[in-house]
Design an enzyme around this catalytic site. Structure first.
Site, short mmCIF file in Angstrom:
data_model
loop_
_atom_site.label_atom_id
_atom_site.label_comp_id
_atom_site.label_asym_id
_atom_site.label_seq_id
_atom_site.Cartn_x
_atom_site.Cartn_y
_atom_site.Cartn_z
N GLU A 1 0.83 -1.12 -0.03
CA GLU A 1 -0.24 0.24 -0.08
C GLU A 1 1.33 1.15 0.42
O GLU A 1 1.78 1.60 0.58
CB GLU A 1 -1.00 -0.13 1.61
CG GLU A 1 -1.17 0.81 1.38
CD GLU A 1 -2.86 1.01 2.50
OE1 GLU A 1 -3.24 -0.14 2.45
OE2 GLU A 1 -3.31 2.20 2.97
N ASP B 1 5.62 -14.51 11.87
CA ASP B 1 4.70 -15.50 11.32
C ASP B 1 3.47 -14.32 10.79
O ASP B 1 2.87 -13.44 11.89
CB ASP B 1 4.21 -16.29 11.64
CG ASP B 1 2.91 -16.80 11.50
OD1 ASP B 1 2.40 -16.70 10.74
OD2 ASP B 1 3.24 -18.28 12.23
N HIS C 1 -3.77 9.36 -0.85
CA HIS C 1 -3.81 7.85 -1.43
C HIS C 1 -3.60 8.10 -2.74
O HIS C 1 -2.88 7.70 -4.27
CB HIS C 1 -4.48 7.84 -1.31
CG HIS C 1 -4.50 6.44 0.52
ND1 HIS C 1 -5.72 5.80 -0.09
CD2 HIS C 1 -3.36 6.54 1.05
CE1 HIS C 1 -5.29 5.09 1.46
NE2 HIS C 1 -4.29 5.30 1.99
N LYS D 1 -7.11 -2.41 11.34
CA LYS D 1 -6.36 -2.23 10.61
C LYS D 1 -5.31 -1.58 10.10
O LYS D 1 -4.00 -1.86 9.97
CB LYS D 1 -7.23 -2.76 9.15
CG LYS D 1 -7.38 -2.99 7.92
CD LYS D 1 -6.62 -1.89 7.27
CE LYS D 1 -6.11 -2.42 5.55
NZ LYS D 1 -4.99 -1.44 4.40
C1 MEV Z 1 -5.64 1.87 5.89
O1 MEV Z 1 -4.61 0.74 5.04
C2 MEV Z 1 -5.99 2.82 6.92
C3 MEV Z 1 -6.75 3.31 7.17
O2 MEV Z 1 -8.20 2.67 7.08
C4 MEV Z 1 -7.07 3.27 8.73
C5 MEV Z 1 -8.00 3.89 9.72
O3 MEV Z 1 -9.22 3.94 9.35
O4 MEV Z 1 -7.79 4.94 10.69
C6 MEV Z 1 -6.73 4.96 6.51
#
Ligand code: MEV
Length: 418
Positions: free
Chosen positions: A77, A271, A369, A255
């Site tokens: 990413e 891992d 992004h 995430k």
């Molecule tokens: C994207 O890879 C991760 C985010 O969605 C994390 C978040 O929303 O806190 C930007």
């Protein structure tokens, strides 16, 4: 080069400039640099256009416990590495990240079934604890020689859909190994004895990835003005409160944390699935799913972040020593033991979460992004060299980031001889 020097403007350097810095910083040999740049299946100059700070694997400069680290991240990413670098820079204003960790103790589980009297069996396991430990510790004399080994035994009766079962647990100090192999071997070795003393039937004998006895922790203070002022601090706290209150948001929050954690875990040949499983189970411990980080405001109005997460990573065994790139990445980090490596990884997770929350609470993440995504689209359309950035910039200005538009812009630029 001194490992304590700040690596400013790292991302502005060209590929060779960055490689030279990493080489000097981590005392890499010519051969290691060669491996780092040639083993990747992407052509290096192409990878350089797709993601920031490329050196084969992407390092981020982080100040942790007063020491400078270059931290390689392996991730597809594009914005993650830039975001971590940016967060790391902001954290420096108040001294960077501060970390700690528990001893590297892993849990092995032995499932005992078919017991008519599981509570008596549980007491019997504790009564024979020393014998169980002795058996377990016969399995890995090398670990014992390093000061590791099975430390204690636990036993719990759990209600299940197939009646009560006994779970016997071994708590094993794995030192610099991730430990799954070691504890699985021990669990298998003691199974027969446990059947003998309990009268039950042992079924599963396996490590638990919910490594609650192997935690890494990090915290950092982010200066209010550096973050963007009081309003941004409050907005980040509102964003955190959203994650704390709602599992749909919390999954994405975590995430973002794992974007940083998994990238370093992968770069060092550890891992990733074990770490992901452990992190999310830890987030849900107690029955409610929580953010892995916590955010607060101190009395000066600065933003304060902290993280505590299970961290079963090793410096020996598995791909960490056999995969040449993982070996070099581990050398670049320069952690002296698995605990230090885990602490570094926790700090990256916190940095990553800060960067995501700040972007989300201000301009949104799409602007950054899209800029990076546009470079990938430009490459897909056939742009090379300086044309990549020119095509990407034009697409972002026009808010049309598509391959067909990239091709048109490319044709126009080529017609103009640019
Ligand atoms: C994207 O890879 C991760 C985010 O969605 C994390 C978040 O929303 O806190 C930007």
């Amino acid at each position: 080069m001194e490992r304590t020097s700040q690596i400013s403007g790292f991302y502005k350097l060209d590929l060779n400039g960055r490689l030279n810095i990493v080489k000097a910083f981590a005392n890499l040999t010519d051969e290691e640099v060669e491996q780092l740049t040639s083993t990747t299946s992407l052509k290096m100059d192409l990878a350089d256009k797709m993601i920031e700070n490329v050196i084969g694997i992407m390092p981020v400069p982080l100040l942790i416990n007063g020491r400078d680290y270059l931290i390689p991240m392996a991730i597809e990413e594009p914005s993650v590495v830039a975001a971590a670098s940016n967060a790391a820079k902001m954290a420096r204003v108040k001294g960077g990240f501060f970390t700690s960790s528990t001893e590297p103790v892993m849990i092995a589980q032995i499932q005992v079934t078919r017991l008519s009297d599981p509570h008596r069996a549980r007491i019997e396991v504790f009564r024979r604890g020393d014998e169980i430990l002795q058996l377990a510790n016969q399995q890995d004399p090398f670990l014992i020689s390093l000061g590791g080994g099975a430390r204690s035994v636990g036993a719990r009766v759990i209600p299940t859909s197939r009646g009560e079962m006994l779970v016997v647990e071994l708590y094993v100090d794995c030192k610099d190994a991730m430990g799954a192999n070691v504890v699985n071997t021990m669990a298998e070795a003691v199974a027969g004895y446990i059947e003998e003393i309990t009268g039950g039937v042992v079924l599963l004998r396996i490590v638990s990835n919910l490594a609650t006895l192997r935690l890494a922790r990090a915290s950092a203070v982010f200066d209010r003005e550096t973050v963007g002022g009081e309003q941004v601090v409050d907005s980040i706290l509102d964003a955190y409160a959203f994650a704390e209150a709602d599992p749909y948001r919390c999954a994405t929050h975590n995430k973002g944390v794992m974007n940083g954690i998994t990238a370093v875990v992968l770069a060092t040949g550890n891992d990733t699935r074990a770490i992901e499983a452990g992190a999310h189970a830890y987030a849900a411990i107690g029955g409610k799913y929580h953010p892995l980080t916590k955010w607060e405001k101190n009395s000066d109005g600065d933003l304060v972040g902290s993280i505590e997460v299970p961290m079963a990573v090793g410096l020996v065994g598995g791909a960490t020593k056999s995969n040449p790139i993982a070996k070099i990445c581990t050398k670049i980090i320069g952690a002296k033991n698995s605990r230090e490596l885990g602490e570094v990884i926790a700090a990256v997770g916190l940095a990553q979460n800060f960067a995501a929350l700040r972007a989300l609470a201000t301009e949104g993440i799409q602007k950054g992004h899209m800029k990076l995504h546009a470079r990938n689209i430009a490459i897909m359309a056939g742009a090379t060299g300086k044309l990549i950035d020119k095509v990407a910039t034009k697409m972002v200005e026009e808010k049309k980031v598509r391959v067909d538009r990239a091709k048109e812009i490319l044709d126009e630029l080529r017609e103009q001889g640019k």
